[in-house]
Motif scaffolding. Structure first.
Motif, PDB file in Angstrom:
ATOM      1  N   HIS A  52       0.723  -1.259  -0.463  1.00 20.64           N
ATOM      2  CA  HIS A  52       0.314   0.162  -0.200  1.00 20.64           C
ATOM      3  C   HIS A  52       0.913   1.064   0.167  1.00 20.64           C
ATOM      4  O   HIS A  52       0.813   2.390  -0.635  1.00 20.64           O
ATOM      5  CB  HIS A  52      -1.175   0.158   1.490  1.00 20.64           C
ATOM      6  N   THR A  53       1.795   1.446   0.402  1.00 22.59           N
ATOM      7  CA  THR A  53       2.989   2.709   0.793  1.00 22.59           C
ATOM      8  C   THR A  53       3.342   2.208  -0.258  1.00 22.59           C
ATOM      9  O   THR A  53       3.989   3.857  -1.046  1.00 22.59           O
ATOM     10  CB  THR A  53       4.095   2.201   1.357  1.00 22.59           C
ATOM     11  N   ASN A  54       4.521   1.540  -0.886  1.00 19.09           N
ATOM     12  CA  ASN A  54       4.516   1.745  -2.141  1.00 19.09           C
ATOM     13  C   ASN A  54       3.701   2.173  -3.318  1.00 19.09           C
ATOM     14  O   ASN A  54       3.809   2.475  -4.419  1.00 19.09           O
ATOM     15  CB  ASN A  54       5.066   0.217  -3.030  1.00 19.09           C
ATOM     16  N   TYR A  55       2.403   1.581  -3.325  1.00 17.54           N
ATOM     17  CA  TYR A  55       1.175   2.505  -4.192  1.00 17.54           C
ATOM     18  C   TYR A  55       1.562   3.810  -3.616  1.00 17.54           C
ATOM     19  O   TYR A  55       0.914   4.163  -5.200  1.00 17.54           O
ATOM     20  CB  TYR A  55       0.476   1.662  -4.013  1.00 17.54           C
ATOM     21  N   ARG A  56       1.573   3.921  -2.619  1.00 19.08           N
ATOM     22  CA  ARG A  56       0.818   5.629  -2.730  1.00 19.08           C
ATOM     23  C   ARG A  56       2.130   6.608  -3.043  1.00 19.08           C
ATOM     24  O   ARG A  56       2.579   7.529  -3.407  1.00 19.08           O
ATOM     25  CB  ARG A  56       0.578   5.950  -0.637  1.00 19.08           C
ATOM     26  N   ILE A  57       2.925   5.889  -2.447  1.00 18.18           N
ATOM     27  CA  ILE A  57       4.722   6.122  -3.810  1.00 18.18           C
ATOM     28  C   ILE A  57       4.592   6.583  -4.766  1.00 18.18           C
ATOM     29  O   ILE A  57       5.211   7.404  -5.835  1.00 18.18           O
ATOM     30  CB  ILE A  57       6.288   5.297  -2.971  1.00 18.18           C
ATOM     31  N   GLU A  58       4.371   6.149  -5.581  1.00 13.20           N
ATOM     32  CA  GLU A  58       4.293   5.304  -6.835  1.00 13.20           C
ATOM     33  C   GLU A  58       2.991   6.981  -7.520  1.00 13.20           C
ATOM     34  O   GLU A  58       3.173   7.620  -8.187  1.00 13.20           O
ATOM     35  CB  GLU A  58       3.741   4.532  -7.374  1.00 13.20           C
ATOM     36  N   LEU A  59       1.819   6.499  -6.938  1.00 11.49           N
ATOM     37  CA  LEU A  59       0.884   7.577  -6.794  1.00 11.49           C
ATOM     38  C   LEU A  59       1.691   9.353  -6.992  1.00 11.49           C
ATOM     39  O   LEU A  59       1.305   9.920  -7.818  1.00 11.49           O
ATOM     40  CB  LEU A  59      -0.264   7.569  -6.088  1.00 11.49           C
ATOM     41  N   ASN A  60       2.377   9.348  -5.674  1.00 12.17           N
ATOM     42  CA  ASN A  60       2.847  11.041  -5.307  1.00 12.17           C
ATOM     43  C   ASN A  60       3.566  10.448  -6.204  1.00 12.17           C
ATOM     44  O   ASN A  60       3.656  12.369  -7.127  1.00 12.17           O
ATOM     45  CB  ASN A  60       3.390  10.370  -3.824  1.00 12.17           C
ATOM     46  N   ASP A  61       4.451   9.983  -6.684  1.00 18.59           N
ATOM     47  CA  ASP A  61       4.979   9.994  -7.177  1.00 18.59           C
ATOM     48  C   ASP A  61       4.413  10.731  -9.473  1.00 18.59           C
ATOM     49  O   ASP A  61       5.066  11.923  -9.733  1.00 18.59           O
ATOM     50  CB  ASP A  61       6.785   9.079  -8.218  1.00 18.59           C
ATOM     51  N   LYS A  62       3.132  10.480  -9.234  1.00 22.13           N
ATOM     52  CA  LYS A  62       3.070  10.368 -10.823  1.00 22.13           C
ATOM     53  C   LYS A  62       1.860  12.071 -10.499  1.00 22.13           C
ATOM     54  O   LYS A  62       2.367  12.685 -11.245  1.00 22.13           O
ATOM     55  CB  LYS A  62       1.993   8.841 -10.991  1.00 22.13           C
ATOM     56  N   SER A  63       1.901  11.641  -9.550  1.00 23.94           N
ATOM     57  CA  SER A  63       1.279  13.124  -8.984  1.00 23.94           C
ATOM     58  C   SER A  63       2.550  14.146  -9.068  1.00 23.94           C
ATOM     59  O   SER A  63       1.941  15.557  -9.737  1.00 23.94           O
ATOM     60  CB  SER A  63       0.654  13.989  -7.929  1.00 23.94           C
ATOM     61  N   ILE A  64       3.364  14.331  -8.760  1.00 21.03           N
ATOM     62  CA  ILE A  64       4.106  15.685  -8.915  1.00 21.03           C
ATOM     63  C   ILE A  64       4.685  15.963 -10.615  1.00 21.03           C
ATOM     64  O   ILE A  64       4.832  16.682 -10.309  1.00 21.03           O
ATOM     65  CB  ILE A  64       5.979  14.649  -8.291  1.00 21.03           C
ATOM     66  N   ILE A  65       4.789  14.738 -11.073  1.00 21.72           N
ATOM     67  CA  ILE A  65       4.965  14.845 -12.765  1.00 21.72           C
ATOM     68  C   ILE A  65       4.114  15.319 -12.481  1.00 21.72           C
ATOM     69  O   ILE A  65       4.452  16.373 -13.838  1.00 21.72           O
ATOM     70  CB  ILE A  65       5.205  13.537 -13.587  1.00 21.72           C
ATOM     71  N   VAL A  66       2.598  15.588 -13.096  1.00 20.70           N
ATOM     72  CA  VAL A  66       1.224  16.130 -13.312  1.00 20.70           C
ATOM     73  C   VAL A  66       1.482  17.432 -13.185  1.00 20.70           C
ATOM     74  O   VAL A  66       1.324  18.354 -13.548  1.00 20.70           O
ATOM     75  CB  VAL A  66       0.371  15.223 -12.690  1.00 20.70           C
TER      76      VAL A  66
END
Length: 227
Positions: free
Chosen positions: A44-58
């Motif tokens: 779940h943490t890895n999923y949130r990190i991945e989601l945050n990384d994508k959000s940062i890119i956007v």
């Protein structure tokens, strides 16, 4: 010890060992449950990190796009003002954004003398009027993009403007910003030439004595002279 006693002793031993083994199995199951929970938490943490990384890119792309719009608006507005206000030389502004190790991205404004085709120092080689004009327009554009109330208060911001024509032309720029962009600009100035610029309200202040302080003596604009 006879054979029967030995068998009973072994049965007792293996019964104890079986109880110990069952206890270890239960402990192992308990640990496995904890491990599964930890693995779920890690996933779940890895999923949130991945989601945050994508959000940062956007968000970075949105910021870069917004920054590009601001820079283009800034360059266009300054160059329009430089072309309208009569100056000794003809100038154009070039704006670049450079990456630096010290502070990330830095904004660089370069002033070019069109006749000499050479860069000029904004503060030293171009004259006070140009530096004041560029500084003023930068503030106008940034306030415009901030989505805040478009009110600007400046104190003797145009001391570098000396000749009457330049002051009148820049006064026209101010009234255009007020009408077209919705700005309210309040200036403290000693330039009487602003009295001749249409649509600029001139509030004449006077200090009669130290007890009363500054009082409004008159409010006039260019239309008063036309009448």
């Amino acid at each position: 010890m006879n054979l029967k006693d030995r068998i009973n002793k072994l049965n007792e031993y293996y019964s104890e060992q079986s109880d110990i083994l069952n206890g270890k199995k239960m402990t192992l199951q308990s640990h496995q449950i904890a491990i599964d929970r930890f693995n779920e938490s890690i996933a779940h943490t890895n999923y949130r990190i991945e989601l945050n990384d994508k959000s940062i890119i956007v968000l970075s792309n949105l910021i870069d796009s917004k920054t590009s719009d601001v820079l283009e608006k800034l360059k266009t507005t300054i160059n329009n003002a430089l072309s309208v206000v009569p100056l000794t030389n003809e100038y154009t502004i070039h704006i670049t954004e450079n990456e630096t190790k010290r502070s990330g991205k830095e904004l660089h404004i370069k002033l070019f003398d069109r006749e000499a085709n050479k860069p000029r120092g904004l503060r030293t080689a171009s004259g006070t009027a140009v530096a004041q004009l560029v500084s003023f327009i930068i503030r106008i554009v940034l306030i415009g993009f901030s989505d805040k109330r478009k009110i600007l208060i400046v104190d003797e911001n145009f001391s570098g403007f000396q000749d009457k024509e330049t002051i009148n032309m820049f006064g026209t720029v101010l009234t255009s910003l007020a009408e077209q962009e919705g700005f309210q600009i309040i200036m403290v100035e000693h330039k009487s030439e602003f009295l001749n610029v249409p649509k600029i309200k001139n509030v004449i202040l006077e200090k009669e004595n130290y007890l009363d302080g500054v009082v409004v003596k008159d409010i006039i604009d260019a239309s008063d002279f036309e009448e």
